[in-house]
Write a protein that holds these residues in place. Sequence first.
Motif, mmCIF file in Angstrom:
data_model
loop_
_atom_site.group_PDB
_atom_site.id
_atom_site.type_symbol
_atom_site.label_atom_id
_atom_site.label_comp_id
_atom_site.label_asym_id
_atom_site.label_seq_id
_atom_site.Cartn_x
_atom_site.Cartn_y
_atom_site.Cartn_z
ATOM 1 N N CYS A 135 0.829 -1.205 0.000
ATOM 2 C CA CYS A 135 0.000 0.000 0.000
ATOM 3 C C CYS A 135 0.867 1.261 0.000
ATOM 4 C CB CYS A 135 -0.929 -0.019 1.210
ATOM 5 S SG CYS A 135 -2.059 1.385 1.294
ATOM 6 N N HIS A 139 1.086 4.315 -2.849
ATOM 7 C CA HIS A 139 0.877 5.729 -2.551
ATOM 8 C C HIS A 139 2.132 6.559 -2.832
ATOM 9 C CE1 HIS A 139 -2.652 4.743 0.398
ATOM 10 N NE2 HIS A 139 -2.981 4.615 -0.874
ATOM 11 N N GLN A 253 3.477 10.473 0.281
ATOM 12 C CA GLN A 253 2.497 9.383 0.331
ATOM 13 C C GLN A 253 1.075 9.928 0.404
ATOM 14 O OE1 GLN A 253 3.336 6.321 3.309
ATOM 15 N NE2 GLN A 253 5.508 6.815 3.174
ATOM 16 N N ALA A 257 -2.013 9.424 -2.214
ATOM 17 C CA ALA A 257 -3.265 8.771 -1.808
ATOM 18 C C ALA A 257 -4.501 9.533 -2.273
ATOM 19 C CB ALA A 257 -3.294 8.616 -0.290
ATOM 20 N N MET A 262 -4.098 8.702 -7.470
ATOM 21 C CA MET A 262 -4.086 7.238 -7.460
ATOM 22 C C MET A 262 -4.440 6.660 -8.819
ATOM 23 S SD MET A 262 -3.109 5.657 -4.740
ATOM 24 C CE MET A 262 -3.878 4.056 -4.915
#
Length: 691
Positions: A135, A139, A253, A257, A262
């Motif tokens: 994850c 990000h 990050q 996000a 994204m």
Amino acid sequence: MGLQPHSALQAVLLLPIHLLVWLYSVLSFLPWYCVTGAGGRKALSKRIKARSTSGRAEGPYRSVDHFDSLAREDFPGKDTLDKLFTHAVQRFGPADCLGTRDVLCEENEIQPSGKVFKKLILGDYRWLSYNEVDCIVNHFGSGLAALGQQPKSSIAIFCETRAEWMITAQTCFRRNFPLVTFYATLGEDAIAFGLNEAEVTHLVTSVELLETKLKNVLPQIPKLKHVIYVDQKKLNTTCYPAGLSTHSMQEVQELGALPENMGRAIMKPQPSDLAMVMYTSGSTGTPKGVMIVHSNLIAGMTGQCERIPGLGPNDTYIAYLPLAHVLEMTAEISSVTYGCRIGYSSPQTLSDQSTKIKRGSRGDSSVLKPTLMAAVPEIMDRINKNVMSKVQEMNIIQKTLFTLGYKYKLEQIRRGYDAPLCNALLFGKVKKLLGGRVRMMMSGGAPLSSATQRFMNVCFCCPVGQGYGLTETCGAGTITEVADISTGRVGAPLICCEVRLRDWAEGGYTSRDEPNPRGEILIGGPNVTMGYYRQESHNEDFFVDEKGQRWFCTGDVGEVYADGCLQIVDRKKDLVKLQAGEYVSLGKVECALKNCSIIDNICVYANSDQNYVISFVVPNQKTMTVLAKQRGIVGAWEDICTHPDMEREVLKEIKEVAANSKTRLCVFIVGWRGCSDRVILVSSSAVCDTF
């Protein structure tokens, strides 16, 4: 002559102990031999491991385990690094992946000399799972793209070994951002040279390195637009060049996000795409960037992992070597691929006795309890000296028992066996210095002495795989097999590559040498990299043969044994011809004298217009201080080092080590030079007989 009281006591102690050892060996050997399969392991040690594909002494030599063709990948279809990581996430998603210890407390400890050492109290490891790392990678990659980072455009990392380094690497692999790496110890000018040569626009670093090394050279790097720092610290940017933006990794990050970021398309890499430009240390001039494509790394790691039996999710790897070095980088990527946990550490926090660990608190090894560990010979040499200095502090009974057990187990290991009772009764405490669970250690970066390798075998109860490779070959070349009980060799070629010998007549090494062929080592295979970045004039050591296979000429001289294993015997650039016409191997002089307990480090230098060799020696302060007390010499550190009696003692010990190494060295003191934090012994070694 009668026995002295000390010797008489030893004799009384040793007689019943020898009887017990003999009885134990007789009663336990046969059952142990059958249950553990020791005979089979001994046969594996003696088997033929590689042979020449041409039938000629010069090779090429190839592993018998993959003789028909060289291995290129371990997981079919996973031919790029992003595919390997995605595959690992799918297999091990909720399992621990990367671990870091929090700093609970920092204290300044004032030394008797008045110096202030920073001491740390660290918490337990906090873990990110494979899913969580995945994850963060998504990000962070989206955030970098939002900041203008383009596929196939270089991004640099100049940072200490830590989880954020590996996260950055996986991000770059996924998004086809070639990653440019630099040692954290590299000088300012070398950093500026590399960043400008690679035309880097985005740089990942730490606040400490940014403020201590990068800040002064930022104006010299005009194309650099974004600096991302990995720490959660405040940064003062008032003196930074106009047009340069700074961001924390967390901020990038969070930017990535955002829904609008994204959704950015990802350009997946191809096997032939550039994965890394790994800059060398630049010790002999400006650093050179080695171009490594995805298929190079996949092949190299396939060969390396084949020599680590049982590698998998039950393993824990302790990471503390520089990630900008190919040994550590490939070890960590391989660990992630196979589902291992990686716990991050540093040389200053590795053990309970490390320099930054507050007395009474636990070092990283004690908390993590790793099963796998990579090390360079210098670290193993220091562990050896530290343990043996503790042995010298034992009382006579403890010292006698330890020495007897050590010699007994050493003899068993040389025969291809083990000593389980000694492991349980004598070496358990030593094993706990590294957590107590290490099942295999890998050594690389420099030659490992036979004495240190045997010490690690005996005291840490695990095999030590010595490897040989270079950045130009993705760290892959040769690694000793776990079952191989020999020392001083670096094993057979990995299944991903093959080795040839090229005659070097000037140095006296040819394939016709007896008892084994010798020559310059050439490594060929899919792991051989694409050359040096924008430095075509330095690419003469790479070539492609008539079959289309790439080769690299290492400059190292090797000897191939009958079982196909390689021993490094010299280095072409390491040989210096003195005024009298004789060749001296500087590396061999250093390697021999490093075994001296009184030496912490040594640098040997020679010039062809002189007939002698100069050695700069950094003595071990603890050993020197103890020796001075035994001789009744008191005073400051500089006074101890300049005392004539101490000079004689140092020379005596160095000569003994030289004699034990079967080397005749005429050593005499030129003088001592004192420094604020260490003392350098300057000696001159006229080599009467080269190694």
